[in-house]
Design an enzyme around this catalytic site. Structure first.
Site, PDB file in Angstrom:
ATOM      1  CB  CYS A  77      -3.013 -11.736 -18.218  1.00  0.00           C
ATOM      2  SG  CYS A  77      -1.286 -12.150 -17.835  1.00  0.00           S
ATOM      3  CD  GLU A  80      -1.315   0.137   3.679  1.00  0.00           C
ATOM      4  OE1 GLU A  80      -1.698   1.279   3.967  1.00  0.00           O
ATOM      5  OE2 GLU A  80      -1.715  -0.901   4.232  1.00  0.00           O
TER       6      GLU A  80
END
Length: 341
Positions: A129, A103
């Site tokens: 993907c 984060e």
């Protein structure tokens, strides 16, 4: 029981699609030289990346962290191409797999570097993907619902650490032939960035209508391809076999649901290798001349591969042509989205 999730959009257009090519070319011969001793010991030939995967080169960034700057560059270019200002954007989604930290989200840095205002909601969507295609679906749904007018979707990948870690592992003493071939696919990965701007179709007749499509999951295959900073570990045959079963099941059910994709003008696919591309074309009986390829020189750029390919193909597309975006992501999941150019 139906296995597809179907989505249809009523008033959404793709207004622009751009790509940023990472600046450093890395030819596949470089890896052959790095691994020459291992290849000799295992009695494996050089040129496997070229002959088996069809990947002759890939691109890298100049330094770590450049992938986010690449995303921002692609995002700014997409906004300029679409003629949309930063204060008109209500949403920005980052679809990259790559990240420097757990984060904050990668989207915060890209949002800042693009120069978007505080009104633009931003977050990450990661789904191997398929992230970029999934992000387009979320953005299109929010535009259709009236929550916002314009959205930017970005993705950029940095494969350098995976490449380096893979070479180190493949060069270690005592590695087996099976272990080598299990990690071989990691060296097809490359770097690059892409971005798209979506908006309301009724305000942009010049845009390309996003009609909708399908998604389908086969998540019992979630251990077939597992990747991290240290490398990507792939059951190549299992991934191909189960991925093909997933794609063909989704394809046939979509036809029964009213999606006739047999004769599209272009099939923009996630870029993996010769083997995967030929397998999909054969299974769905597609014309291979309508499937553009970027993996031979750019490698597999993760979720950025499909939009990079679309961006590079865009100038060749004619008004009214039908385009189908087809992706398969580790996990396994697949998504297919139709666009009228």
């Amino acid at each position: 029981m139906n296995g597809n999730s179907t989505f249809r959009h009523s008033n959404v257009a793709l207004l622009s699609i751009t790509e940023v090519t990472a600046p450093v070319e890395v030819r596949s011969e470089v890896f052959d030289e790095m691994l020459a001793d291992t290849l000799a010991e295992l009695r494996l030939p050089k040129g496997l990346l070229q002959r088996v995967a069809g990947v002759h080169a890939r691109r890298n960034w100049e330094k770590p962290g450049d992938f986010a700057t690449g995303s921002a560059e692609a995002g700014r270019a997409a906004l300029e191409q679409a003629g949309i200002s930063t204060d008109q954007v209500g949403l920005m989604i980052n679809a990259s797999v790559s990240r420097e930290n757990l984060e904050p989200s990668v989207s915060t840095r890209v949002h800042h570097e693009i120069g978007l205002g505080p009104q633009a909601m931003n977050f990450d969507i990661t789904n191997a993907c398929l992230g970029f295609v999934n992000a387009m679906t979320v953005a299109a749904t929010m535009i259709d619902s009236g929550q916002l007018d314009y959205a930017v979707v970005v993705a950029a990948e940095d494969a350098q650490r995976v490449q380096q870690a893979t070479v180190e592992r493949l060069a270690r003493p005592g590695i087996s032939r099976h272990e080598y071939l299990n990690e071989f696919a990691s060296l097809t990965l490359g770097c690059g960035a892409a971005a798209a701007v979506l908006g309301p179709a009724d305000r942009h007749p010049e845009g390309h209508r996003i009609l909708g499509g399908v998604t389908r999951g086969a998540t019992w295959n979630h251990q077939l391809c597992v990747g991290g900073f240290d490398g990507m570990f792939t059951d190549t045959k299992g991934l191909l076999d189960n991925g093909m079963e997933l794609v063909t099941s989704a394809w046939h059910e979509a036809l029964a649901d009213g999606w006739d994709w047999q004769h599209m003008d272009r099939y923009i696919m996630h870029q993996i290798s010769d083997v995967h591309m030929k397998s999909v074309a054969t299974a769905a009986e597609l014309d291979p001349t309508r499937i553009p390829k970027t993996y031979p020189e750019l490698g597999n750029v993760g979720p950025a591969s499909l939009p990079i390919t679309l961006a590079l193909e865009a100038e060749k597309l004619q008004r009214g042509e039908r385009v189908l975006c087809v992706g398969v992501g580790s996990g396994l999941n697949t998504a297919m989205t139709e666009i009228i150019w």
